[in-house]
Design a protein around this motif. Structure first.
Motif, mmCIF file in Angstrom:
data_model
loop_
_atom_site.group_PDB
_atom_site.id
_atom_site.type_symbol
_atom_site.label_atom_id
_atom_site.label_comp_id
_atom_site.label_asym_id
_atom_site.label_seq_id
_atom_site.Cartn_x
_atom_site.Cartn_y
_atom_site.Cartn_z
ATOM 1 N N ILE A 103 63.877 -110.062 -13.809
ATOM 2 C CA ILE A 103 63.735 -110.065 -12.352
ATOM 3 C C ILE A 103 65.072 -109.898 -11.635
ATOM 4 O O ILE A 103 65.098 -109.529 -10.460
ATOM 5 N N VAL A 104 66.180 -110.130 -12.327
ATOM 6 C CA VAL A 104 67.485 -109.940 -11.689
ATOM 7 C C VAL A 104 67.733 -108.446 -11.456
ATOM 8 O O VAL A 104 68.072 -108.018 -10.340
ATOM 9 N N ASP A 105 67.577 -107.640 -12.509
ATOM 10 C CA ASP A 105 67.720 -106.187 -12.351
ATOM 11 C C ASP A 105 66.637 -105.629 -11.427
ATOM 12 O O ASP A 105 66.891 -104.708 -10.639
ATOM 13 N N TYR A 106 65.450 -106.165 -11.548
ATOM 14 C CA TYR A 106 64.337 -105.749 -10.682
ATOM 15 C C TYR A 106 64.693 -105.957 -9.213
ATOM 16 O O TYR A 106 64.517 -105.063 -8.375
ATOM 17 N N GLY A 181 54.794 -103.716 -14.059
ATOM 18 C CA GLY A 181 53.921 -102.606 -14.419
ATOM 19 C C GLY A 181 54.201 -101.398 -13.547
ATOM 20 O O GLY A 181 54.056 -100.255 -13.991
ATOM 21 N N ASN A 182 54.595 -101.649 -12.317
ATOM 22 C CA ASN A 182 55.060 -100.565 -11.446
ATOM 23 C C ASN A 182 56.580 -100.475 -11.452
ATOM 24 O O ASN A 182 57.164 -99.738 -10.663
ATOM 25 N N ASP A 183 57.210 -101.257 -12.312
ATOM 26 C CA ASP A 183 58.655 -101.175 -12.521
ATOM 27 C C ASP A 183 58.913 -100.671 -13.937
ATOM 28 O O ASP A 183 58.398 -101.208 -14.897
ATOM 29 N N MET A 184 59.669 -99.618 -14.052
ATOM 30 C CA MET A 184 59.986 -99.036 -15.346
ATOM 31 C C MET A 184 61.417 -99.426 -15.702
ATOM 32 O O MET A 184 62.363 -99.113 -14.961
ATOM 33 N N HIS A 185 61.577 -100.128 -16.813
ATOM 34 C CA HIS A 185 62.900 -100.570 -17.247
ATOM 35 C C HIS A 185 63.439 -99.544 -18.245
ATOM 36 O O HIS A 185 62.950 -99.427 -19.367
ATOM 37 N N ALA A 230 68.967 -116.429 -9.029
ATOM 38 C CA ALA A 230 69.825 -115.322 -9.453
ATOM 39 C C ALA A 230 69.286 -113.992 -8.936
ATOM 40 O O ALA A 230 70.051 -113.114 -8.506
ATOM 41 N N ALA A 231 67.962 -113.826 -8.958
ATOM 42 C CA ALA A 231 67.361 -112.582 -8.499
ATOM 43 C C ALA A 231 67.537 -112.396 -6.998
ATOM 44 O O ALA A 231 67.866 -111.296 -6.525
ATOM 45 N N GLU A 232 67.335 -113.451 -6.238
ATOM 46 C CA GLU A 232 67.493 -113.340 -4.786
ATOM 47 C C GLU A 232 68.947 -113.075 -4.410
ATOM 48 O O GLU A 232 69.232 -112.319 -3.473
#
Length: 342
Positions: A103-106, A181-185, A230-232
């Motif tokens: 979720i951090v990179d996301y 699922g709508n995010d491609m890593h 961290a993500a925020e």
């Protein structure tokens, strides 16, 4: 079979003839294939006939074009379109297993996606719309059905919340359904796909997904607090780097808005049909990784914690806490949302 691929003369003239096509899994609103053009893999997506199909197609094409200027990229390259058949041909992305702290990179990629548009993009996509007065009324009816006394100031606070969200301004490029699922890593970073619900608005309403439990998604999750923070932080840093400005305000209103929306308890095909909050006392249902009651209990807990020191939503926060306690008393077997994506 590849012969059923919707690859007409227009696309063949632009890109050549496709080979080795095969169907991929997709939502009921689209058909998706993997194919090859001159040995290079591509994705072919067709939006099928149905409600708002033309609008959904236009949103996706517009969003991909707007986001194409972001570097490093946050969307696949749009190679060609066939509006008559509602077909898009896209760069094929190699998805890798997301890391535990995905979720951090996301969040960083989401901020850069949001920053793709400026104020002059206001007419390119519809404006994001928040919860309505009907949503607020339904929420208060649920509280009463659960036997919870509504604090005296909650109604006024709810009216103020709905009004603030209605007039929430912003020109961020919103994905509309930024779900796992709508995010491609990929090896080059996170990229987002499926922009059929794209709009323009305040990026906070999608940053709130992390904390409120991915409200429009089949894979509702509740990441650990350390990863949430961290993500925020990563989102705010990426937004600052991309725009030179700070993210304004906190996430309280955005999260509270998602709590009010009963339609965020069911998949898209079922939204706008009935009062889903009103069904909670008599029936629970599973959608993806969690049940409706699990989702609602998580949102109630989140909002009650976030409003603990709030002056604008103090009574609403107390109401949310009391509703959650009532739910846990009625249904003590309720489990928290999973902490990891499937």
């Amino acid at each position: 079979m590849w012969s059923r691929l919707p690859f007409g003369e227009k696309l063949r003239t632009e890109l050549g003839s496709p080979q080795r096509a095969r169907r991929l899994g997709s939502s009921p609103r689209s058909r998706v294939w993997r194919a090859e053009l001159s040995g290079t893999p591509v994705v072919v997506k067709q939006l099928i006939d149905g409600p708002e199909a033309a609008e959904r197609y236009a949103r996706e094409v517009t969003a991909l074009q707007l986001a194409s200027k972001v570097d490093p990229p946050v969307v696949p390259m749009l190679l060609a379109t066939d509006p008559g058949e509602r077909v898009l041909v896209l760069e094929h992305l190699d998805h890798q297993e997301p890391r535990e702290d995905w979720i951090v990179d996301y969040a960083s990629a989401l901020a850069r996606l949001h920053a793709a548009t400026r104020a002059d993009a206001t007419d390119s996509l519809p404006t994001w719309s928040g919860p309505t007065q009907d949503d607020a009324d339904s929420f208060l009816r649920l509280a009463q059905t659960l036997g919870v006394v509504v604090p005296s100031g909650a109604r006024t606070e709810l009216d103020g919340l709905v009004n603030r969200l209605t007039w929430m301004t912003g020109h961020a490029l919103l994905h509309g359904d930024p779900c796992p699922g709508n995010d491609m890593h990929t090896t080059s970073g996170v990229r987002f796909i499926d922009f059929e619900q794209a709009s323009l608005g305040d990026g906070l309403v999608e940053l709130a997904y992390l904390r409120i439990g991915f409200p429009t998604c089949w894979c509702a999750t509740a990441p650990p607090p350390v990863l949430l923070d961290a993500a925020e932080t990563a989102y705010r840093t990426a937004w600052r780097n991309a725009t030179g400005t700070e993210v304004q305000d906190d996430l309280t209103d955005a999260c509270a808005g998602w709590l009010l929306r009963g339609d965020a308890l069911v998949q898209r095909a079922q939204r706008g049909t009935i009062d889903h909050l009103g069904k909670i006392p008599n029936r629970d249902w599973k959608w993806g990784t969690a049940t409706a009651r699990q989702r609602l209990a998580h949102r109630l807990r989140t909002v009650s914690q976030m409003t603990a020191g709030s002056s604008e939503l103090k009574d609403f926060g107390r109401l949310a806490a009391a509703m959650r306690e009532s739910m846990l008393t009625r249904w003590p077997e309720l489990q928290p949302l999973p902490s990891q994506r499937p």
